[in-house]
Scaffold this motif. Sequence first.
Motif, PDB file in Angstrom:
ATOM      1  N   ASN A  25      32.212  33.371  39.903  1.00 56.87           N
ATOM      2  CA  ASN A  25      33.509  33.386  39.237  1.00 56.87           C
ATOM      3  C   ASN A  25      33.395  33.522  37.732  1.00 56.87           C
ATOM      4  O   ASN A  25      34.381  33.723  37.061  1.00 56.87           O
ATOM      5  N   ILE A  26      32.201  33.430  37.193  1.00 57.14           N
ATOM      6  CA  ILE A  26      32.026  33.549  35.761  1.00 57.14           C
ATOM      7  C   ILE A  26      32.056  35.024  35.376  1.00 57.14           C
ATOM      8  O   ILE A  26      31.940  35.350  34.236  1.00 57.14           O
ATOM      9  N   LYS A  27      32.282  35.903  36.287  1.00 55.91           N
ATOM     10  CA  LYS A  27      32.277  37.311  35.993  1.00 55.91           C
ATOM     11  C   LYS A  27      33.667  37.935  35.981  1.00 55.91           C
ATOM     12  O   LYS A  27      33.796  39.082  36.322  1.00 55.91           O
ATOM     13  N   PRO A  28      34.727  37.226  35.574  1.00 52.51           N
ATOM     14  CA  PRO A  28      36.006  37.902  35.623  1.00 52.51           C
ATOM     15  C   PRO A  28      36.101  39.004  34.599  1.00 52.51           C
ATOM     16  O   PRO A  28      37.045  39.756  34.587  1.00 52.51           O
ATOM     17  N   TYR A  64      40.977  34.087  30.242  1.00 56.92           N
ATOM     18  CA  TYR A  64      39.915  35.063  30.487  1.00 56.92           C
ATOM     19  C   TYR A  64      40.390  36.134  31.456  1.00 56.92           C
ATOM     20  O   TYR A  64      40.134  37.313  31.279  1.00 56.92           O
ATOM     21  N   THR A  65      41.092  35.726  32.499  1.00 51.68           N
ATOM     22  CA  THR A  65      41.544  36.665  33.525  1.00 51.68           C
ATOM     23  C   THR A  65      42.482  37.712  32.932  1.00 51.68           C
ATOM     24  O   THR A  65      42.317  38.910  33.185  1.00 51.68           O
ATOM     25  N   ALA A  68      40.503  39.949  30.541  1.00 53.65           N
ATOM     26  CA  ALA A  68      39.591  40.854  31.247  1.00 53.65           C
ATOM     27  C   ALA A  68      40.325  42.109  31.702  1.00 53.65           C
ATOM     28  O   ALA A  68      39.797  43.217  31.611  1.00 53.65           O
ATOM     29  N   LYS A  69      41.553  41.943  32.168  1.00 49.94           N
ATOM     30  CA  LYS A  69      42.355  43.105  32.583  1.00 49.94           C
ATOM     31  C   LYS A  69      42.659  44.003  31.387  1.00 49.94           C
ATOM     32  O   LYS A  69      42.544  45.224  31.465  1.00 49.94           O
ATOM     33  N   LEU A  70      43.052  43.388  30.289  1.00 43.37           N
ATOM     34  CA  LEU A  70      43.359  44.151  29.075  1.00 43.37           C
ATOM     35  C   LEU A  70      42.108  44.855  28.558  1.00 43.37           C
ATOM     36  O   LEU A  70      42.148  46.040  28.196  1.00 43.37           O
ATOM     37  N   ASP A  71      40.998  44.155  28.523  1.00 40.94           N
ATOM     38  CA  ASP A  71      39.731  44.720  28.070  1.00 40.94           C
ATOM     39  C   ASP A  71      39.340  45.922  28.914  1.00 40.94           C
ATOM     40  O   ASP A  71      38.910  46.955  28.407  1.00 40.94           O
ATOM     41  N   HIS A  72      39.511  45.796  30.231  1.00 38.26           N
ATOM     42  CA  HIS A  72      39.188  46.898  31.135  1.00 38.26           C
ATOM     43  C   HIS A  72      40.086  48.111  30.871  1.00 38.26           C
ATOM     44  O   HIS A  72      39.622  49.249  30.857  1.00 38.26           O
ATOM     45  N   MET A  92      32.019  37.171  28.956  1.00 36.95           N
ATOM     46  CA  MET A  92      32.699  36.005  28.416  1.00 36.95           C
ATOM     47  C   MET A  92      31.694  34.892  28.187  1.00 36.95           C
ATOM     48  O   MET A  92      30.662  34.829  28.845  1.00 36.95           O
ATOM     49  N   GLY A  93      32.023  34.047  27.227  1.00 41.88           N
ATOM     50  CA  GLY A  93      31.187  32.883  26.953  1.00 41.88           C
ATOM     51  C   GLY A  93      31.981  31.628  27.259  1.00 41.88           C
ATOM     52  O   GLY A  93      32.813  31.607  28.150  1.00 41.88           O
TER      53      GLY A  93
END
Length: 145
Positions: A25-28, A64-65, A68-72, A92-93
């Motif tokens: 789950n740390i990979k969102p 983060y979730t 992550a969508k915005l970053d993608h 993410m850290g």
Amino acid sequence: MTFIHQTKLLTIAVIGALALTACNNIKPAHQAQHHDIHHSGAATESTAKVIEIASFTLKPNVSYTDFAKLDHTVEVDHVAKQKGFVSRESAMGKNGEWMVMVHWASLADADASMESFTKTPIAAEFMGSLDLDTMKMNRYTLVDK
């Protein structure tokens, strides 16, 4: 096997399963986002000459979730379409920290991408999600071996 020994083994198994789940789950950031998005005219790994690394902390109200969508979206809709793009990774850290690493064919390509990004509609949303006081960006030129 004694009841206490069985309980300890079960506890270890449960903790191990939870740890593996947590690691997964740390990979969102889209599965630690190593995207080699190659497109017509894109550079290949062997032509990468510049590494651009940006690190920052998300604003407290940004998850983060969601980021992550915005970053993608930024990656797919803008960065990967730029001349000289080679690859991009996001990670993410802790405590809202985020890192993006992009490989470019040249410094000129990296500069042109940054210039064009500031003019895209999504740039405001992306930058608005960051604590700008924490943002650091560096570029490195690969050394020929």
